[in-house]
Design an enzyme around this catalytic site. Structure first.
Site, PDB file in Angstrom:
ATOM      1  N   PRO A 121       0.821  -1.219   0.000  1.00  0.00           N
ATOM      2  CA  PRO A 121       0.000   0.000   0.000  1.00  0.00           C
ATOM      3  C   PRO A 121       0.852   1.266   0.000  1.00  0.00           C
ATOM      4  CG  PRO A 121      -0.659  -1.495   1.790  1.00  0.00           C
ATOM      5  CD  PRO A 121       0.607  -2.034   1.207  1.00  0.00           C
ATOM      6  N   GLU A 138       3.691  -8.389   8.974  1.00  0.00           N
ATOM      7  CA  GLU A 138       3.723  -6.925   9.075  1.00  0.00           C
ATOM      8  C   GLU A 138       4.510  -6.304   7.930  1.00  0.00           C
ATOM      9  OE1 GLU A 138       1.683  -5.604  11.404  1.00  0.00           O
ATOM     10  OE2 GLU A 138       1.316  -7.757  11.674  1.00  0.00           O
ATOM     11  N   ARG A 155      -3.578  -9.561 -20.059  1.00  0.00           N
ATOM     12  CA  ARG A 155      -4.685  -9.282 -20.983  1.00  0.00           C
ATOM     13  C   ARG A 155      -4.358  -8.185 -21.991  1.00  0.00           C
ATOM     14  NH1 ARG A 155      -8.128  -5.417 -20.019  1.00  0.00           N
ATOM     15  NH2 ARG A 155      -9.999  -6.540 -20.621  1.00  0.00           N
ATOM     16  N   ASP A 168     -12.345  -1.063 -23.517  1.00  0.00           N
ATOM     17  CA  ASP A 168     -12.523  -1.225 -22.095  1.00  0.00           C
ATOM     18  C   ASP A 168     -12.425   0.097 -21.333  1.00  0.00           C
ATOM     19  OD1 ASP A 168     -12.859  -3.017 -20.089  1.00  0.00           O
ATOM     20  OD2 ASP A 168     -11.098  -4.195 -20.639  1.00  0.00           O
TER      21      ASP A 168
HETATM   22  N1  4GY Z   1      -2.898  -2.497  -1.216  1.00  0.00           N
HETATM   23  N2  4GY Z   1      -1.521  -2.928  -3.045  1.00  0.00           N
HETATM   24  C1  4GY Z   1      -1.136  -4.222  -1.349  1.00  0.00           C
HETATM   25  C2  4GY Z   1      -1.221  -4.856  -0.033  1.00  0.00           C
HETATM   26  C3  4GY Z   1      -0.269  -6.503   1.494  1.00  0.00           C
HETATM   27  C4  4GY Z   1       1.943  -6.660   4.548  1.00  0.00           C
HETATM   28  C5  4GY Z   1       3.272  -5.827   2.638  1.00  0.00           C
HETATM   29  C6  4GY Z   1      -1.920  -3.178  -1.830  1.00  0.00           C
HETATM   30  O1  4GY Z   1      -0.514  -3.761  -3.335  1.00  0.00           O
HETATM   31  N3  4GY Z   1      -0.290  -4.548  -2.311  1.00  0.00           N
HETATM   32  O2  4GY Z   1      -2.103  -4.539   0.745  1.00  0.00           O
HETATM   33  N4  4GY Z   1      -0.276  -5.774   0.251  1.00  0.00           N
HETATM   34  C7  4GY Z   1       0.832  -6.073   2.412  1.00  0.00           C
HETATM   35  C8  4GY Z   1       0.808  -6.981   3.617  1.00  0.00           C
HETATM   36  C9  4GY Z   1       3.235  -6.721   3.821  1.00  0.00           C
HETATM   37  C10 4GY Z   1       2.162  -6.129   1.706  1.00  0.00           C
END
Ligand code: 4GY
Length: 262
Positions: A95, A122, A160, A175
């Protein structure tokens, strides 16, 4: 050209979906793309195959160890070179990354190999991220329980768009977002049988057989849908000079009829 993706994951089984279902499966069978998974557990250095440990400074959860991940990534890049490809750049799905969009999907298709790193728990020791990750990509502002589903979503979006993957070449280009960077609009609505469903008739123009009328109606529906659901995209399309005078005339008539997004 054939693409090769190497995925670093504690759950390699999850990626079977891409090679056993749908459009991605057919493209895989046709040799358009290849997948190799690498389980960091196989690169653990102790007899318990440890891949995580408690965070320095305390706090909940576990952190993935740098060393097994670094070795798995090395092995993947070595294998890519043996296969005659460049060692792929390393993408970490999290994220904290830059938000993925259609333009980034298209630009990633310029690279024949990539390494996708999937975190769990984590997260991953920051020093591994500092030393080996080339790019961090996010699907959006939410937290998954691991990077795997994000990596699979990225792979699906890439596959795709590869040449000759979709049956109908026009279908990808029409699309939603297909050409968002040059001012693409959201998709128009689609209808199939029956002609009346839940008291709702198919718009008569679609049964008219008049292809010019149908094309004009679809364009107008795409404009309306974009105006009400994603005004930001409509503004970008306008700035990119993608709206015709007919589009602008049509939109000028609609300004009092914006439906809120349900
Ligand atoms: N949102 N976009 C995401 C995600 C999980 C802990 C790092 C997201 O791309 N990946 O939420 N990934 C986390 C869980 C470690 C990745």
């Amino acid at each position: 050209m054939t693409y090769r993706y190497d995925v670093i994951t504690l759950f390699p089984e999850m990626f079977g979906v891409l090679t056993t279902c749908g459009v991605t499966r057919r493209a895989h069978e046709r040799g358009i793309w290849q997948l190799q998974t690498w389980n960091p557990r196989q690169f653990a250095s102790d007899r318990y195959k440890t891949i995580d440990d408690r965070p320095y400074g305390g706090g909940p959860g576990m952190v993935m160890l740098a060393q097994p991940l670094a070795q798995a990534i090395d092995a993947a890049q070595h294998d890519q070179r043996v296969a005659g490809l460049p060692a792929g750049r390393v993408i970490y799905l999290s994220p904290q990354g830059r938000r993925l969009d259609h333009a980034r999907v298209v630009s990633l298709l310029a690279e024949p190999s990539l390494v996708l790193l999937c975190g769990r728990y984590e997260g991953v020791d920051e020093r591994l991220l500092n030393t080996v990750v080339d790019e961090e990509i996010s699907l959006g502002d939410f937290v998954l329980s691991g990077g795997e589903i994000a990596a699979m979503a990225l792979l699906d979006a890439l596959i795709r768009q590869m040449p000759d993957v979709l049956n109908d070449a026009a279908s990808a280009a029409q699309d939603s977002f297909a050409d968002v960077t040059t001012g693409g609009l959201l998709d128009c609505p689609h209808y199939t049988r029956p002609e009346v469903y839940a008291g709702q008739a198919v718009p008569p123009v679609l049964l008219s057989g008049n292809h010019a009328d149908i094309a004009r109606w679809r364009r107008q529906q795409a404009l309306l849908s974009t105006l009400s659901k994603r005004p930001d995209i409509l503004a970008r399309a306008r700035e990119a000079g993608q709206l015709t005078q007919a589009d602008e005339r049509f939109l000028a008539l609609q300004s009092s009829a914006i439906k809120p997004n349900p």
